[in-house]
Design a protein around this motif. Sequence first.
Motif, short mmCIF file in Angstrom:
data_model
loop_
_atom_site.label_atom_id
_atom_site.label_comp_id
_atom_site.label_asym_id
_atom_site.label_seq_id
_atom_site.Cartn_x
_atom_site.Cartn_y
_atom_site.Cartn_z
N TYR A 174 12.92 18.01 -0.30
CA TYR A 174 14.22 17.57 -0.21
C TYR A 174 14.58 17.05 1.07
N GLU A 175 13.80 17.47 2.25
CA GLU A 175 13.96 16.77 3.45
C GLU A 175 13.53 15.12 3.69
N LEU A 176 12.48 15.15 3.12
CA LEU A 176 11.94 13.70 3.11
C LEU A 176 13.03 12.81 2.27
N GLN A 207 0.82 -1.34 -0.16
CA GLN A 207 0.06 0.11 -0.11
C GLN A 207 1.00 1.15 -0.10
N TYR A 208 0.32 2.36 -0.33
CA TYR A 208 1.02 3.50 -0.40
C TYR A 208 0.58 4.30 1.00
N LEU A 209 1.64 4.55 1.72
CA LEU A 209 1.65 5.12 3.20
C LEU A 209 1.91 6.75 2.99
N LEU A 210 1.19 7.47 3.14
CA LEU A 210 1.50 9.05 2.90
C LEU A 210 1.07 9.84 4.22
N PRO A 211 1.82 10.63 4.59
CA PRO A 211 3.09 10.97 4.38
C PRO A 211 3.97 9.80 4.80
N PRO A 212 5.29 9.54 4.17
CA PRO A 212 5.99 8.33 4.49
C PRO A 212 6.52 8.36 6.12
N LEU A 213 6.74 7.33 6.90
CA LEU A 213 6.97 7.31 8.04
C LEU A 213 8.24 8.21 8.59
N GLN A 214 9.14 8.50 7.60
CA GLN A 214 10.12 9.61 8.18
C GLN A 214 9.77 11.10 8.29
N ALA A 215 8.67 11.38 7.97
CA ALA A 215 7.97 12.59 8.09
C ALA A 215 7.28 12.56 9.54
N TRP A 227 7.59 12.89 13.66
CA TRP A 227 8.51 13.91 14.52
C TRP A 227 9.47 12.80 15.39
N SER A 228 9.42 11.91 15.36
CA SER A 228 10.44 10.92 15.90
C SER A 228 11.65 10.76 15.01
N VAL A 229 11.49 11.28 13.75
CA VAL A 229 12.66 11.30 12.63
C VAL A 229 12.93 12.85 12.37
N ARG A 230 11.86 13.40 12.11
CA ARG A 230 12.12 14.98 11.51
C ARG A 230 12.54 15.83 12.23
N ARG A 231 13.29 16.89 12.00
CA ARG A 231 13.79 17.80 12.52
C ARG A 231 13.40 19.37 11.82
N LYS A 232 13.30 20.27 12.56
CA LYS A 232 12.74 21.36 12.10
C LYS A 232 14.15 21.94 11.51
N SER A 233 15.40 21.78 12.28
CA SER A 233 16.70 22.52 11.81
C SER A 233 16.90 21.79 10.23
N ARG A 234 16.59 20.52 10.05
CA ARG A 234 16.80 19.85 8.86
C ARG A 234 16.03 20.34 7.69
N HIS A 235 14.75 20.75 8.04
CA HIS A 235 13.85 21.42 7.11
C HIS A 235 14.30 22.82 6.69
N PHE A 236 14.70 23.64 7.67
CA PHE A 236 14.97 24.92 7.38
C PHE A 236 16.58 24.94 6.82
N ARG A 237 17.36 23.84 6.90
CA ARG A 237 18.62 23.78 6.04
C ARG A 237 18.40 23.50 4.67
N SER A 238 17.22 22.87 4.43
CA SER A 238 16.63 22.45 2.96
C SER A 238 16.13 23.71 2.50
N TYR A 239 15.19 24.35 3.50
CA TYR A 239 14.73 25.89 2.77
C TYR A 239 15.80 26.69 2.66
N GLU A 240 16.80 26.68 3.39
CA GLU A 240 18.10 27.93 3.13
C GLU A 240 18.39 27.57 1.54
N GLU A 241 18.62 26.13 1.35
CA GLU A 241 19.34 25.91 0.00
C GLU A 241 18.21 26.25 -1.00
N VAL A 242 16.80 26.06 -0.89
CA VAL A 242 16.06 26.37 -1.97
C VAL A 242 15.82 28.08 -1.95
N SER A 243 15.67 28.78 -0.68
CA SER A 243 15.83 30.20 -1.15
C SER A 243 16.87 30.79 -1.73
#
Length: 428
Positions: A415-417, A192-200, A202-218
């Motif tokens: 990018y983060e996922l 089956q398709y599981l959306l969002p994936p498990l790595q989304a 908060w046991s895995v995800r970090r805001k700092s990783r997201h904003f590093r990705s956003y910094e690259e995008v910006s």
Amino acid sequence: MVPHLITALTGPINELEQRILDATPVIERWFRLEWMEHTPPLYCSVDIRNAGFKLAPVDTNLYPDGWHNLSPETLPLAVQAAQAAIEKICPEARGLMIVPENGKPSSFYLASLERLQQIFRMAGLSVRFGSIDPALKKSTSIKLPDGEKITLEPALRMRYRLGLKDFDPCTILLNNDLSAGPPGILEELHEQYLLPPLQAGWSVRRKSRHFRSYEEVSKRFGKLLGIDPWLINPMFSSCGEIDINEPAGMECLRSETDALLVKIKRKYKEYGINEKPFVVVKADSGTRGMGIMTVRDAKDLDQLTSKTRARVAPQMPGGAVLIQEGVLTNERIHDAVAEPVVYMIDRYVVGGFYRVHADRGADENLNAPGAHFVPLAFAGGNQLPRAGMKPGASAPNRFYMYGVIGRLAMVAASYELEATDPEVRELL
């Protein structure tokens, strides 16, 4: 080049907005190319702050609730976006199972689930709610204030599939942020398709990783438009695995806060901004607006009262801490401080609302008890700019800006996922 925007509703012309409106064809092509290379999250919401001299995202939620706060007039946009998403993922799909949060749901959350169910039903799917809460032992119907009802059923695991007693969906939609970690019932769903994936979660995800990705995008987006990426990007720093009740933890927090404030002051000086810089300190994962501190001077951290520490520490229990550049909000609705929140399904902006808080200041967190919500005027396709109109002269032009920033944050989330996808990391 510094924009000076008073409010989103009645502001003067600002250069950043004009630059974005003039570059609309270039921007939309850039997004198309990004989505050829990267997969957007199925849905997300982005909190945006508009300081007048800066317009930036401050939080990106991959398990958004609050769907009922969107204007009913935007429902066709959401339905079309849901149809496009399902056609890509599982075009033969008949059923979708939504996995809600564990625990006793609030009336606010139930109303959001009802709207989410409505969107995907109108997109052509049979939609049911399968709870993974161990406390839910049997099917439970809850009546809503509008007379409708929500039925929560215990999810059942069958080898590599998840479903209900008489319901075998193609796709599982998580609306549960998995703060406690992914339970076994959700792992290895190979069929089956599981959306969002498990790595989304908060046991895995970090805001700092997201904003590093956003910094690259910006940076890439800033180069495309010829603007300083700082105008759309909140600077940040982080401290890993600290305890604010311990001296070592406070030392890291103090030094990183001081360094970030110095960087912000340099930018303010460069652009002739007379506001007092501040940072926002929050847990690097989860929290839903809890345990957030506004800090204007690193010395203020030495004077935290025991009451403040007791309030904040449980939200940061020996975990990583994000120190983020504070972005003022100059937006007001009936003299109350407000900030826009943009909602997206697949790659499309489908609506949003203002989060309004009469008892909070322009430099404070608005995601707190006492907030209320005013739908954004995205109706009638207003998320698209109107050619030839001045910035602020029409609602579509004003709100197009929010959609651009929201989609930039969504690109960063993709990018983060990818960076945390265990299957991709195994290949590397």
